[in-house]
Design a protein around this motif. Structure first.
Motif, PDB file in Angstrom:
ATOM      1  N   LEU A 539       0.832  -1.203   0.000  1.00 50.64           N
ATOM      2  CA  LEU A 539       0.000   0.000   0.000  1.00 50.64           C
ATOM      3  C   LEU A 539       0.869   1.256   0.000  1.00 50.64           C
ATOM      4  O   LEU A 539       0.595   2.223  -0.727  1.00 50.64           O
ATOM      5  N   ILE A 540       1.944   1.244   0.787  1.00 47.41           N
ATOM      6  CA  ILE A 540       2.849   2.404   0.831  1.00 47.41           C
ATOM      7  C   ILE A 540       3.514   2.628  -0.520  1.00 47.41           C
ATOM      8  O   ILE A 540       3.701   3.772  -0.950  1.00 47.41           O
ATOM      9  N   ASP A 541       3.868   1.528  -1.197  1.00 46.64           N
ATOM     10  CA  ASP A 541       4.499   1.666  -2.516  1.00 46.64           C
ATOM     11  C   ASP A 541       3.610   2.441  -3.486  1.00 46.64           C
ATOM     12  O   ASP A 541       4.111   3.093  -4.411  1.00 46.64           O
ATOM     13  N   LEU A 542       2.304   2.374  -3.297  1.00 44.96           N
ATOM     14  CA  LEU A 542       1.395   3.182  -4.112  1.00 44.96           C
ATOM     15  C   LEU A 542       1.237   4.586  -3.537  1.00 44.96           C
ATOM     16  O   LEU A 542       1.342   5.582  -4.258  1.00 44.96           O
ATOM     17  N   LEU A 543       1.000   4.678  -2.218  1.00 38.77           N
ATOM     18  CA  LEU A 543       0.635   5.961  -1.621  1.00 38.77           C
ATOM     19  C   LEU A 543       1.717   7.022  -1.779  1.00 38.77           C
ATOM     20  O   LEU A 543       1.410   8.198  -2.007  1.00 38.77           O
ATOM     21  N   TYR A 544       2.996   6.644  -1.679  1.00 34.15           N
ATOM     22  CA  TYR A 544       4.026   7.678  -1.770  1.00 34.15           C
ATOM     23  C   TYR A 544       4.153   8.214  -3.193  1.00 34.15           C
ATOM     24  O   TYR A 544       4.738   9.284  -3.411  1.00 34.15           O
ATOM     25  N   ARG A 545       3.592   7.507  -4.186  1.00 29.12           N
ATOM     26  CA  ARG A 545       3.671   7.964  -5.576  1.00 29.12           C
ATOM     27  C   ARG A 545       2.387   8.651  -6.033  1.00 29.12           C
ATOM     28  O   ARG A 545       2.255   9.025  -7.190  1.00 29.12           O
ATOM     29  N   ILE A 546       1.434   8.808  -5.116  1.00 27.00           N
ATOM     30  CA  ILE A 546       0.211   9.528  -5.469  1.00 27.00           C
ATOM     31  C   ILE A 546       0.468  11.025  -5.335  1.00 27.00           C
ATOM     32  O   ILE A 546       0.923  11.491  -4.288  1.00 27.00           O
ATOM     33  N   PRO A 547       0.220  11.812  -6.363  1.00 26.64           N
ATOM     34  CA  PRO A 547       0.505  13.253  -6.307  1.00 26.64           C
ATOM     35  C   PRO A 547      -0.241  13.924  -5.157  1.00 26.64           C
ATOM     36  O   PRO A 547      -1.361  13.523  -4.810  1.00 26.64           O
ATOM     37  N   PRO A 548       0.355  14.949  -4.553  1.00 27.72           N
ATOM     38  CA  PRO A 548      -0.293  15.645  -3.440  1.00 27.72           C
ATOM     39  C   PRO A 548      -1.706  16.123  -3.745  1.00 27.72           C
ATOM     40  O   PRO A 548      -2.594  16.038  -2.888  1.00 27.72           O
ATOM     41  N   ASP A 549      -1.937  16.620  -4.948  1.00 26.51           N
ATOM     42  CA  ASP A 549      -3.289  17.088  -5.277  1.00 26.51           C
ATOM     43  C   ASP A 549      -4.306  15.949  -5.258  1.00 26.51           C
ATOM     44  O   ASP A 549      -5.484  16.166  -4.948  1.00 26.51           O
ATOM     45  N   SER A 550      -3.863  14.733  -5.592  1.00 26.63           N
ATOM     46  CA  SER A 550      -4.776  13.588  -5.543  1.00 26.63           C
ATOM     47  C   SER A 550      -5.034  13.154  -4.105  1.00 26.63           C
ATOM     48  O   SER A 550      -6.137  12.708  -3.771  1.00 26.63           O
ATOM     49  N   LEU A 551      -4.014  13.261  -3.232  1.00 18.34           N
ATOM     50  CA  LEU A 551      -4.229  12.967  -1.813  1.00 18.34           C
ATOM     51  C   LEU A 551      -5.221  13.955  -1.210  1.00 18.34           C
ATOM     52  O   LEU A 551      -5.984  13.604  -0.299  1.00 18.34           O
ATOM     53  N   ASN A 552      -5.206  15.188  -1.710  1.00 11.11           N
ATOM     54  CA  ASN A 552      -6.140  16.218  -1.238  1.00 11.11           C
ATOM     55  C   ASN A 552      -7.362  16.332  -2.139  1.00 11.11           C
ATOM     56  O   ASN A 552      -7.928  17.411  -2.309  1.00 11.11           O
ATOM     57  N   LYS A 553      -7.748  15.218  -2.696  1.00 11.04           N
ATOM     58  CA  LYS A 553      -8.911  15.199  -3.594  1.00 11.04           C
ATOM     59  C   LYS A 553     -10.137  15.783  -2.888  1.00 11.04           C
ATOM     60  O   LYS A 553     -10.423  15.455  -1.745  1.00 11.04           O
ATOM     61  N   GLY A 554     -10.828  16.668  -3.589  1.00  7.18           N
ATOM     62  CA  GLY A 554     -11.992  17.308  -2.990  1.00  7.18           C
ATOM     63  C   GLY A 554     -11.639  18.514  -2.143  1.00  7.18           C
ATOM     64  O   GLY A 554     -12.501  19.089  -1.478  1.00  7.18           O
ATOM     65  N   GLY A 555     -10.348  18.886  -2.138  1.00 12.74           N
ATOM     66  CA  GLY A 555      -9.943  20.079  -1.405  1.00 12.74           C
ATOM     67  C   GLY A 555      -9.752  19.878   0.081  1.00 12.74           C
ATOM     68  O   GLY A 555      -9.669  20.856   0.835  1.00 12.74           O
ATOM     69  N   ARG A 556      -9.681  18.624   0.528  1.00 10.56           N
ATOM     70  CA  ARG A 556      -9.415  18.333   1.940  1.00 10.56           C
ATOM     71  C   ARG A 556      -8.388  17.216   2.034  1.00 10.56           C
ATOM     72  O   ARG A 556      -8.216  16.438   1.097  1.00 10.56           O
ATOM     73  N   SER A 557      -7.722  17.128   3.187  1.00 11.33           N
ATOM     74  CA  SER A 557      -6.763  16.048   3.392  1.00 11.33           C
ATOM     75  C   SER A 557      -7.492  14.710   3.425  1.00 11.33           C
ATOM     76  O   SER A 557      -8.691  14.638   3.716  1.00 11.33           O
ATOM     77  N   LYS A 558      -6.765  13.648   3.118  1.00 17.32           N
ATOM     78  CA  LYS A 558      -7.291  12.280   3.124  1.00 17.32           C
ATOM     79  C   LYS A 558      -8.471  12.118   2.172  1.00 17.32           C
ATOM     80  O   LYS A 558      -9.440  11.394   2.446  1.00 17.32           O
TER      81      LYS A 558
END
Length: 676
Positions: A539-558
């Motif tokens: 799961l980490i191997d994917l999460l660290y490569r997800i762009p910051p804007d995608s992690l903040n999808k919808g304009g909020r964290s997570k």
């Protein structure tokens, strides 16, 4: 029906590599059984094991020249067994798989296995010792070198049970603990006990030692290949896989806080348990009385919506008659390292409740804050790129996700984590820096001396005056801190930007390792393993490569989990939930209980006698007669009480709560002013 693994809970064991199995018996575990070593492999130097249970899994080749110990869970054992043993795969143990894989692939076996583990391989023919722990460090691996023998265990207490392993505490490390200066990743609080870092192997071949990462989500000097939306969609699959791996241990309990992370784990665990014909997970919740961190309504609503049986225990009930602070420091006196979390005894009690109700594993939301959020240092990268729309989006996401004022966010996100790192980087890399310093020292020495004095005064002002007042210990602690000083984040651009440099520092930080080891120790003592699906390697191997804007999808964290939770629980407002903090409750409770705890344990004679603190000055400030406001910080007070009781536990030499009448007159013999 689901088949439960037999190796569900970690056990206590001690291994040694030397000229032959020692004659000394050791007493291990809470029952203190007397055990003698048995040889696993080796014709010259021998790999031997002390163990009363099934842990660890052991294997040796027919010639007796090669052997392996494997403690933990091997997620892909079936696949590797078929590849290595074919039709004989069903009889292969975890250690069999690892040993056979080592024979075929050598050290590359570490890149092929998935799981949580500590492993040791001894190859007598090549005079090679290979040790490793899992990628994120769920399982510890400690070792002590004594003469020509090396001892290993996942438990510091097990190492100290052997009469040849020195039990002296490193005073510089203990003293720097109060200054919030951490040791190197390989050091522990004991002078002669080291650790293999998480995600690393230690290879000793013919006396030559190498410690190196075998799993690295942030390869040094390499940029990140950010994933696209199609790969981001794999998050759901990998999250399900991570939870399922934990459920292989049996019926689960969930530490259900009401936050996004634990609710995500609970929702996936409930669905996967029913798909596999397992009992529903058990919700296990602490009820915090402080209004800022009371999530009772959400906890009950989530459990009801998921159809889970729900156990709720108040903080006061879980703390018991001793109270939060005194109960925590009394527990700390029996642990191999000082407790990192004051809440540990409360969750310990909750874990025992889950065990009594049939839970074979407990899942938590740990790791969600680390891997689902965007570090504010991303602001420095955005400033460098002149990406002002991105900066506004980042600031907006923090404002909508955290209960912080706009001025505070602007100062912390845009200035402290945006502009300042860039200025520091520019100055650190400037070709004029050293010539200018030399010129100023030559022509303006008084100005430079005053400047250095102001800098030293500012640095000292961060540390209360009662911490390591003076003397030889202060000098040794300073030397140790200097040797282990972290490199500046501004040192060069090779690491792919500030955002990735912070991620690199985070996974290599000793505090993360210590927290993981505390969780493992809880598993050992309660007999029910604690697992954190968000820390799954795949799961980490994917999460660290997800762009910051995608992690903040919808304009909020997570944003990755908010959308799913909003669909699953449409009436609970997860799409707009803000982070809940318990800091104010911790501060108020510590302020209320610390004075009575100080009186109950008779002050801090151990810390004072060792010169770690000026106990008289600390006491005068604690009881309101001093002017140093730093001590009013609840964290300082907890640290002092915690370290005092932990050191007393090491003085007692017993793995039980210590009486108040310590230290003894000869207590300095139990400590070392040297760190190695």
């Amino acid at each position: 029906m689901h088949e439960i693994r037999k190796d569900s809970a970690p056990g206590v064991w001690l291994a040694s590599l030397g000229e032959g199995p020692g004659k000394e018996a050791v007493r291990l575990g809470r029952k203190g059984e007397e055990l003698h070593p048995r040889v696993i492999a080796g014709l010259g130097r021998k790999l031997s094991l002390y163990s009363a249970g099934d842990s660890p899994s052991c294997a040796g080749n027919e010639g007796g020249t090669r052997g392996a110990l494997f403690d933990g869970l091997l997620y892909n054992r079936v696949e590797l067994s078929l590849q290595l043993f074919g039709s004989r795969s069903s009889a292969a143990s975890n250690a069999d798989v690892v040993l056979e894989g080592y024979g075929r692939w050598g050290q590359e076996i570490l890149e092929r296995i998935r799981g949580v583990f500590a492993l040791i391989i001894w190859d007598d023919d090549r005079d090679t010792l290979l040790c490793a722990r899992d990628a994120v460090g769920f399982y510890p691996l400690f070792y002590a070198e004594v003469g020509h023998e090396i001892f290993f265990s996942t438990s510091i207490d097990a190492l100290l049970a052997h009469p040849d392993v020195p039990d002296k505490v490193s005073l510089p490390i203990a003293a720097n603990y109060l200054r919030h200066i951490y040791p190197s990743i390989e050091e522990t609080f004991f002078a002669k006990i080291k650790r293999v870092p998480s995600g690393n192997f230690m290879n000793i071949t013919r006396g030559t030692r190498q410690v190196k990462r075998y799993w690295d989500p942030f390869p040094s000097g390499a940029g990140v290949e950010w994933v696209g939306e199609d790969e981001v969609a794999r998050f759901d699959f990998l999250m399900n896989q991570a939870v399922t791996r934990c459920l292989d241990l049996g019926p689960a309990g969930i530490f259900l806080s009401g936050g996004l992370d634990s609710v995500t784990v609970a929702a996936v665990a409930a669905e996967r348990s029913r798909d596999r014909g397992m009992p529903d997970p058990l919700g296990l919740s602490l009820l915090f009385p402080h209004p800022e961190c009371n999530e009772e309504t959400t906890q009950k609503a989530v459990a009801k919506a998921l159809g889970l049986q729900h156990v709720m225990v108040s903080v006061d009930e879980a703390a018991g008659p001793l109270g939060l602070i005194l109960g925590a420091i009394r527990m700390s006196s029996t642990w191999p390292t000082p407790l990192q979390s004051v809440w540990n005894p409360l969750y310990y009690r909750l874990a025992l409740d889950g065990k009594r109700r049939g839970c074979r594993v407990i899942l938590t939301g740990g790791g969600g804050d680390e891997w689902l959020t965007v570090d504010p240092l991303y602001a420095a990268d955005l400033f460098r790129e002149m990406n002002f729309p991105g900066l506004l989006r980042l600031l907006n996401s923090f404002q909508r996700s955290y209960q912080l004022s706009l001025p505070s966010l602007v100062r912390n996100v845009l200035w402290n984590n945006g502009v300042m790192p860039l200025l520091s980087e520019a100055w650190a890399g400037s070709p004029f820096r050293e010539p200018l310093r030399e010129w100023m020292w030559k022509h303006l020495p008084e100005t430079m001396r005053r400047r250095r004095l102001r800098h030293e005064q500012r640095s000292k002002a961060i540390i209360p005056s009662w911490v390591i007042p003076s003397g030889a210990l202060c000098l040794e602690a300073d030397r140790h801190a200097e040797r282990n000083r972290e490199p500046e984040l501004a040192a060069g651009r090779k690491e792919g930007g500030f955002y990735l440099r912070m991620a690199r520092r985070f996974i290599d930080h000793p505090l993360l390792t210590i927290e993981m080891e505390e969780s493992f120790e809880t598993s050992l003592r309660t007999g029910v393993p604690l697992h954190m699906p968000f820390w799954d390697r795949d799961l980490i191997d994917l999460l660290y490569r997800i762009p910051p804007d995608s992690l903040n999808k919808g304009g909020r964290s997570k944003g990755l989990v908010r959308e799913m939770l909003a669909r699953r629980f449409p009436d609970l407002g997860f799409e707009r939930q803000k982070k809940v903090f318990s800091l104010n409750f911790f501060t108020s409770r510590t302020s209320r209980e610390s004075r009575s705890a100080w009186k109950a344990i008779g002050g801090a004679p151990t810390l004072g006698g060792l010169g770690i603190i000026d106990s008289g000055l600390f006491e005068s400030i604690l009881f309101g007669n001093g002017a140093d406001r730093k001590t009013q910080d609840a964290q300082w007070t907890w640290d002092v009480l915690n370290l005092e009781m932990w050191l007393r536990g090491k003085l007692s030499g017993k793995n039980e709560e210590v009486p108040v009448d310590f230290p003894r007159k000869d207590f300095r013999k139990k400590f070392s002013c040297k760190t190695s």
